[in-house]
Design a protein around this motif. Sequence first.
Motif, PDB file in Angstrom:
ATOM      1  N   ARG A  66       0.832  -1.206   0.000  1.00  0.00           N
ATOM      2  CA  ARG A  66       0.000   0.000   0.000  1.00  0.00           C
ATOM      3  C   ARG A  66       0.868   1.259   0.000  1.00  0.00           C
ATOM      4  O   ARG A  66       0.400   2.330  -0.372  1.00  0.00           O
ATOM      5  CB  ARG A  66      -0.945   0.003   1.205  1.00  0.00           C
ATOM      6  N   TRP A  67       2.119   1.122   0.449  1.00  0.00           N
ATOM      7  CA  TRP A  67       3.028   2.265   0.521  1.00  0.00           C
ATOM      8  C   TRP A  67       4.193   2.101  -0.447  1.00  0.00           C
ATOM      9  O   TRP A  67       5.280   2.647  -0.223  1.00  0.00           O
ATOM     10  CB  TRP A  67       3.530   2.435   1.954  1.00  0.00           C
ATOM     11  N   LYS A  68       3.959   1.358  -1.526  1.00  0.00           N
ATOM     12  CA  LYS A  68       5.032   1.183  -2.518  1.00  0.00           C
ATOM     13  C   LYS A  68       5.444   2.524  -3.105  1.00  0.00           C
ATOM     14  O   LYS A  68       6.615   2.782  -3.372  1.00  0.00           O
ATOM     15  CB  LYS A  68       4.552   0.231  -3.623  1.00  0.00           C
ATOM     16  N   ASN A  69       4.462   3.399  -3.315  1.00  0.00           N
ATOM     17  CA  ASN A  69       4.718   4.769  -3.753  1.00  0.00           C
ATOM     18  C   ASN A  69       4.236   5.692  -2.634  1.00  0.00           C
ATOM     19  O   ASN A  69       3.095   6.143  -2.659  1.00  0.00           O
ATOM     20  CB  ASN A  69       3.983   5.070  -5.055  1.00  0.00           C
ATOM     21  N   PRO A  70       5.070   5.966  -1.627  1.00  0.00           N
ATOM     22  CA  PRO A  70       4.612   6.692  -0.439  1.00  0.00           C
ATOM     23  C   PRO A  70       3.947   8.022  -0.733  1.00  0.00           C
ATOM     24  O   PRO A  70       2.924   8.355  -0.124  1.00  0.00           O
ATOM     25  CB  PRO A  70       5.898   6.867   0.383  1.00  0.00           C
ATOM     26  N   SER A  71       4.482   8.797  -1.669  1.00  0.00           N
ATOM     27  CA  SER A  71       3.888  10.104  -1.949  1.00  0.00           C
ATOM     28  C   SER A  71       2.476   9.967  -2.510  1.00  0.00           C
ATOM     29  O   SER A  71       1.624  10.836  -2.296  1.00  0.00           O
ATOM     30  CB  SER A  71       4.768  10.900  -2.905  1.00  0.00           C
ATOM     31  N   GLY A  72       2.183   8.865  -3.206  1.00  0.00           N
ATOM     32  CA  GLY A  72       0.838   8.642  -3.731  1.00  0.00           C
ATOM     33  C   GLY A  72      -0.099   8.019  -2.720  1.00  0.00           C
ATOM     34  O   GLY A  72      -1.308   7.933  -2.954  1.00  0.00           O
ATOM     35  N   SER A  73       0.441   7.564  -1.579  1.00  0.00           N
ATOM     36  CA  SER A  73      -0.363   6.949  -0.529  1.00  0.00           C
ATOM     37  C   SER A  73      -0.659   7.917   0.606  1.00  0.00           C
ATOM     38  O   SER A  73      -1.252   7.532   1.612  1.00  0.00           O
ATOM     39  CB  SER A  73       0.367   5.727   0.042  1.00  0.00           C
ATOM     40  N   PHE A  74      -0.242   9.167   0.453  1.00  0.00           N
ATOM     41  CA  PHE A  74      -0.370  10.160   1.509  1.00  0.00           C
ATOM     42  C   PHE A  74      -0.920  11.437   0.912  1.00  0.00           C
ATOM     43  O   PHE A  74      -0.452  11.899  -0.133  1.00  0.00           O
ATOM     44  CB  PHE A  74       1.011  10.420   2.134  1.00  0.00           C
TER      45      PHE A  74
END
Length: 332
Positions: free
Chosen positions: A41-49
Motif C-alpha cells: 500500500r506504501w510502494k509509492n509513499p507520496s501517492g499513498s499520503f
Amino acid sequence: MKKTGKKRLLFVPLIAALFLASACSFGFPNTLMNTNNPNARWKNPSGSFKELGTIYNGFGPYYFLLFSDIHFGKKNGPSQEEFLNFIDYHNQKVMNGEPHEDSHAATPYRFCLFLGDAAEHGEEKEFQQFAAFEKKVIEKLREGDPSSFERIICVLGNHDIYSKGYGYWHKYMFPGTPGFKFTTVSGGKTRSFYGTDSASSCFGSNQLDFLEEKFTSDPNPKIFLSHEPYSQLEPENKSFMVSFDQEEKLKMMKLLFENNFDAFLSGHVHSGGITVRDETVDYTVKSFTNNGGEHSFYTIKIDEQNKKATVYRFTEETWKTGPKASYAIALK
C-alpha cells in the motif's frame, strides 16, 4: 536426464503461477497486492499520503466529533438515529447561544473523524451504507455551521481491507489514501493531525520511513490517528506495532516522542482503553457498535490557550443526560 530437466523447468513456473493465483484469491499478503500488505500500500509513499491543508482556522477552543468501528454489514447493523439526533440537539444549542460545559457547547463542531472499520466484510454495499450515513452527518453538521468540513475524515481499518475492500474503501471513503495530514489553527497556534495505516497490525517500513521524513520537518505539535492502538491493551489485543522488530519499535518511539507528539487516538479494541506514557496519552475509543462499546461516540474540545484537550464520551442511550465520561489530555 536432459528430458527430466525440461519437465522440471516447466513444472516450477506452473507451481509458481498456481501459488500466485491462490494468493490473490485468498488475500495472502504478497508484493503484487495493495490490499493486505502494508508495504504494498506504501510502494509509492507520496501517492499513498494526502495533504488536506488547514481545515479549521479560528480563535478560542474548538470542538470536533469522533467515532470508530461502525461495521456496516454486521448482524443487527449499527444504530444511527440517536447520533444524528445528538447533532440536531447540539445545533439547537448553537442557534440558541446556550453554553454547556458537557461539550454540548454553543460552538459548532468543525469536523468529524472516523477511526476505521466502516465495513464488516469489505463488501461494496457496506461502504455505500457508510457513504449514505456520512451524507446525513455532514448535512446536519453544516446546518449548525456551513463552514464545517464537508467530509468525514476516515482512517483505514482492518475490516475495511477484507476481500476486495481496499478498492471500495479507496472509492467511497475520504480522503481515500491510507495516510493523510491536516492542520488546525486556533488563536494563531497550528496543530498537525496525522492519519496512518495500521490495517495489517503494523506500519510496514515504507510508511515508517516516509513518516520519519514528514515528522522531522514538521515543528507543529501533533495528534496521531490510527485504527489499531499504539499500546497492547490486553494480551489478546494486538497493537499496530506488533510486527515490528525491536529496532523498528525503538525507531517509532523516537519518531513520536522527539517530534512534539501529544496524543495517539485509535479504535479497533471495542471496549476501549487509556494508556498514559510520560507526557503522552494513548486513547483508544469505545466502538460505535454495541460489542463492548455501548454505542459510543465522542466529542473532543481542543483548547490551545490552556494547553488541554478534553475527550467527552457519549452513548446513544444516555447522551441527553450529558457525557458518560470525560478525560483531559495535556497538550504542548
